[in-house]
Design a protein around this motif. Structure first.
Motif, PDB file in Angstrom:
ATOM      1  N   ASP A  11     103.178 -50.641 -77.256  1.00 57.27           N
ATOM      2  CA  ASP A  11     103.296 -50.469 -79.007  1.00 57.27           C
ATOM      3  C   ASP A  11     103.831 -51.985 -78.922  1.00 57.27           C
ATOM      4  N   ALA A  12     104.678 -52.290 -78.516  1.00 53.53           N
ATOM      5  CA  ALA A  12     104.683 -54.328 -78.579  1.00 53.53           C
ATOM      6  C   ALA A  12     103.846 -55.098 -79.450  1.00 53.53           C
ATOM      7  N   TYR A  13     101.699 -54.451 -78.811  1.00 50.10           N
ATOM      8  CA  TYR A  13     101.044 -55.348 -79.493  1.00 50.10           C
ATOM      9  C   TYR A  13     101.032 -54.512 -80.729  1.00 50.10           C
ATOM     10  N   GLN A  14     101.735 -53.896 -81.340  1.00 51.85           N
ATOM     11  CA  GLN A  14     101.679 -53.055 -82.465  1.00 51.85           C
ATOM     12  C   GLN A  14     102.559 -53.280 -83.260  1.00 51.85           C
ATOM     13  N   ARG A  15     103.408 -53.552 -82.981  1.00 50.43           N
ATOM     14  CA  ARG A  15     104.755 -53.883 -83.550  1.00 50.43           C
ATOM     15  C   ARG A  15     104.285 -55.270 -84.471  1.00 50.43           C
ATOM     16  N   ILE A  16     103.335 -56.804 -83.720  1.00 53.56           N
ATOM     17  CA  ILE A  16     103.281 -57.657 -84.136  1.00 53.56           C
ATOM     18  C   ILE A  16     101.890 -57.701 -84.909  1.00 53.56           C
ATOM     19  N   ARG A  17     101.329 -56.207 -85.169  1.00 58.19           N
ATOM     20  CA  ARG A  17     100.164 -55.931 -85.976  1.00 58.19           C
ATOM     21  C   ARG A  17      99.936 -56.698 -86.746  1.00 58.19           C
ATOM     22  N   PRO A  18     100.741 -56.636 -87.648  1.00 57.83           N
ATOM     23  CA  PRO A  18     100.447 -57.784 -89.289  1.00 57.83           C
ATOM     24  C   PRO A  18     100.565 -59.310 -89.033  1.00 57.83           C
ATOM     25  N   ARG A  19     100.616 -60.060 -87.686  1.00 58.30           N
ATOM     26  CA  ARG A  19     100.215 -60.945 -87.477  1.00 58.30           C
ATOM     27  C   ARG A  19      99.623 -61.646 -87.016  1.00 58.30           C
ATOM     28  N   LEU A  20      98.940 -60.817 -86.550  1.00 56.98           N
ATOM     29  CA  LEU A  20      97.229 -61.274 -85.911  1.00 56.98           C
ATOM     30  C   LEU A  20      96.152 -60.734 -87.084  1.00 56.98           C
ATOM     31  N   PRO A  21      94.459 -61.407 -86.388  1.00 53.90           N
ATOM     32  CA  PRO A  21      93.768 -61.268 -87.189  1.00 53.90           C
ATOM     33  C   PRO A  21      93.566 -59.743 -87.589  1.00 53.90           C
ATOM     34  N   TYR A 214     108.090 -63.393 -75.507  1.00 58.61           N
ATOM     35  CA  TYR A 214     109.278 -64.910 -76.575  1.00 58.61           C
ATOM     36  C   TYR A 214     108.702 -65.346 -77.728  1.00 58.61           C
ATOM     37  N   ALA A 215     107.495 -65.795 -78.254  1.00 57.24           N
ATOM     38  CA  ALA A 215     107.536 -66.352 -79.162  1.00 57.24           C
ATOM     39  C   ALA A 215     107.830 -65.682 -80.518  1.00 57.24           C
ATOM     40  N   HIS A 216     107.649 -64.618 -80.777  1.00 58.24           N
ATOM     41  CA  HIS A 216     107.523 -63.461 -80.986  1.00 58.24           C
ATOM     42  C   HIS A 216     108.357 -62.966 -81.944  1.00 58.24           C
ATOM     43  N   HIS A 217     109.698 -62.446 -80.812  1.00 59.15           N
ATOM     44  CA  HIS A 217     111.115 -62.670 -80.373  1.00 59.15           C
ATOM     45  C   HIS A 217     111.973 -63.639 -81.302  1.00 59.15           C
ATOM     46  N   THR A 258      92.710 -55.646 -73.111  1.00 53.28           N
ATOM     47  CA  THR A 258      93.311 -55.435 -73.951  1.00 53.28           C
ATOM     48  C   THR A 258      92.224 -55.121 -75.270  1.00 53.28           C
ATOM     49  N   LEU A 259      93.008 -54.725 -76.031  1.00 56.32           N
ATOM     50  CA  LEU A 259      92.801 -54.076 -77.704  1.00 56.32           C
ATOM     51  C   LEU A 259      92.668 -55.315 -78.408  1.00 56.32           C
ATOM     52  N   HIS A 260      94.529 -55.512 -78.490  1.00 56.50           N
ATOM     53  CA  HIS A 260      94.703 -56.419 -79.355  1.00 56.50           C
ATOM     54  C   HIS A 260      94.463 -57.935 -78.864  1.00 56.50           C
ATOM     55  N   THR A 261      94.001 -58.442 -78.327  1.00 57.73           N
ATOM     56  CA  THR A 261      93.424 -59.858 -78.035  1.00 57.73           C
ATOM     57  C   THR A 261      92.114 -59.842 -77.829  1.00 57.73           C
ATOM     58  N   ASP A 262      91.737 -59.203 -76.519  1.00 55.18           N
ATOM     59  CA  ASP A 262      90.630 -59.497 -75.739  1.00 55.18           C
ATOM     60  C   ASP A 262      89.098 -58.834 -77.365  1.00 55.18           C
ATOM     61  N   ALA A 292      92.353 -44.792 -81.469  1.00 59.85           N
ATOM     62  CA  ALA A 292      92.292 -43.927 -82.690  1.00 59.85           C
ATOM     63  C   ALA A 292      94.275 -44.711 -83.355  1.00 59.85           C
ATOM     64  N   THR A 293      95.240 -45.304 -82.659  1.00 58.18           N
ATOM     65  CA  THR A 293      96.713 -45.524 -82.638  1.00 58.18           C
ATOM     66  C   THR A 293      96.366 -46.712 -83.533  1.00 58.18           C
ATOM     67  N   SER A 294      95.439 -47.849 -82.266  1.00 57.32           N
ATOM     68  CA  SER A 294      95.650 -49.110 -83.074  1.00 57.32           C
ATOM     69  C   SER A 294      94.098 -49.123 -84.397  1.00 57.32           C
ATOM     70  N   GLY A 295      93.438 -48.598 -84.662  1.00 57.74           N
ATOM     71  CA  GLY A 295      92.350 -49.261 -85.129  1.00 57.74           C
ATOM     72  C   GLY A 295      91.325 -50.199 -84.807  1.00 57.74           C
TER      73      GLY A 295
END
Length: 305
Positions: A11-21, A214-217, A258-262, A292-295
């Motif tokens: 869920d935390a990765y999903q919240r920062i998704r707009p900052r990811l490629p 901590y960086a996103h916080h 990890t979906l949101h990094t690797d 499905a949630t992350s795409g």
């Protein structure tokens, strides 16, 4: 906070998704395979995440050491691409050699290596560093000092005087130090570099919070932009592809937990990806629901390598 759960991390990765490629949209149906052995002949170069794929903390994962040896015996090119930044490069390579992985210096690209190369281009700056003593921040190619409780409590002017901030390692980092850093950046906004974009990392007994958290916080609290070194950002994958430049991108496979990094980073880099699920960031999760949630869709899914 207490050790985070895999659900919290997703869920935390999903919240920062707009900052990811954002990858180019493609329609992929993941192929389920029992292990990397089933598809090894389709690729010549393998880029492995470390935590959650090769190891959990200081423990090598089952089958990982044997698979690494087998691939190299087949003449395959193996590279480790890790967001780890606490240990200097030589020490990190030795860690994996001690765990049984036959790594050379040229086979490991770490976020610390990436940020060290970048720091060398600006030696005149003084950096305030988020790091424990074990990180040997004095070995960085720049003027620096480590952010400590004493500095936050009684030497705020020293922290405020730093030209820039480097978030190297979250080991021993505390809420007191985090709030002290945020207060300093509010008093004097400066550039912030993050040497490990991960929000969490798999350890022997759960997940640990990492510099990315901590960086996103910090970004939420100050509005400052941060510069990230590591997956899923292009600097990490550009370095890996350069190291394997003799292999066509179509014959490269990124393997991560990890979906949101690797997986996201591999997709953005134009290479195939394999998600492993048994030990890392998605352990115990409904993997199909997470996809499905992350795409963010991998080409292959396996429990481990």
């Amino acid at each position: 906070m207490k050790s985070p759960s895999t659900l919290w991390a997703f869920d935390a990765y999903q919240r920062i998704r707009p900052r990811l490629p954002e990858p180019v949209s493609t329609s992929i149906t993941p192929e389920l395979v029992p292990s990397l052995a089933a598809i090894a002949d389709r690729f010549d170069g393998f880029i492995f995440d470390a935590f959650g794929v090769l190891n959990a903390g200081d423990m090598a994962l089952p089958t990982a050491v044997a698979r690494f040896h087998d691939l190299q015996a087949m003449g395959k090119h193996c590279l480790v691409l890790s967001n780890a930044a606490t240990a200097p490069q030589q020490q990190l390579v030795q860690k994996y050699r001690n765990l049984g992985f036959p790594l050379t210096q040229d086979q490991l690209i770490s976020s610390r290596m990436l940020v060290t190369d970048a720091l060398a281009s600006a030696p005149e700056q003084t950096w305030a560093v988020m790091a424990p003593a074990s990180a040997h921040a004095d070995q960085l190619p720049c003027r620096s000092f480590v952010i400590t409780s004493q500095i936050v409590q009684t030497s705020r002017e020293k922290l405020d005087s730093a030209d820039a901030i480097l978030m190297l390692s979250a080991q021993d980092w505390t809420e007191e130090l985090q709030h002290g850093l945020i207060d300093s950046l509010r008093r004097r906004p400066r550039q912030v570099w993050v040497a490990n974009p991960d929000l969490v990392a798999p350890r022997e007994n759960g997940l640990s919070l990492e510099p990315g958290h901590y960086a996103h916080h910090l970004t939420d609290a100050t509005g400052l932009d941060t510069v990230f070194f590591g997956k899923p950002f292009s600097n990490a994958f550009d370095a890996a592809k350069s190291r394997l430049a003799h292999i066509p991108a179509s014959r490269l496979l990124m393997v991560g937990d990890t979906l949101h990094t690797d997986i996201l980073g591999g997709r953005c880099a134009g290479i195939s990806t394999m998600l492993v699920t048994a030990h890392g960031a998605l352990k115990g999760m409904d993997v199909n629901a997470c996809i499905a949630t992350s795409g963010i869709v991998p080409d292959f899914i396996a429990p481990e390598i």
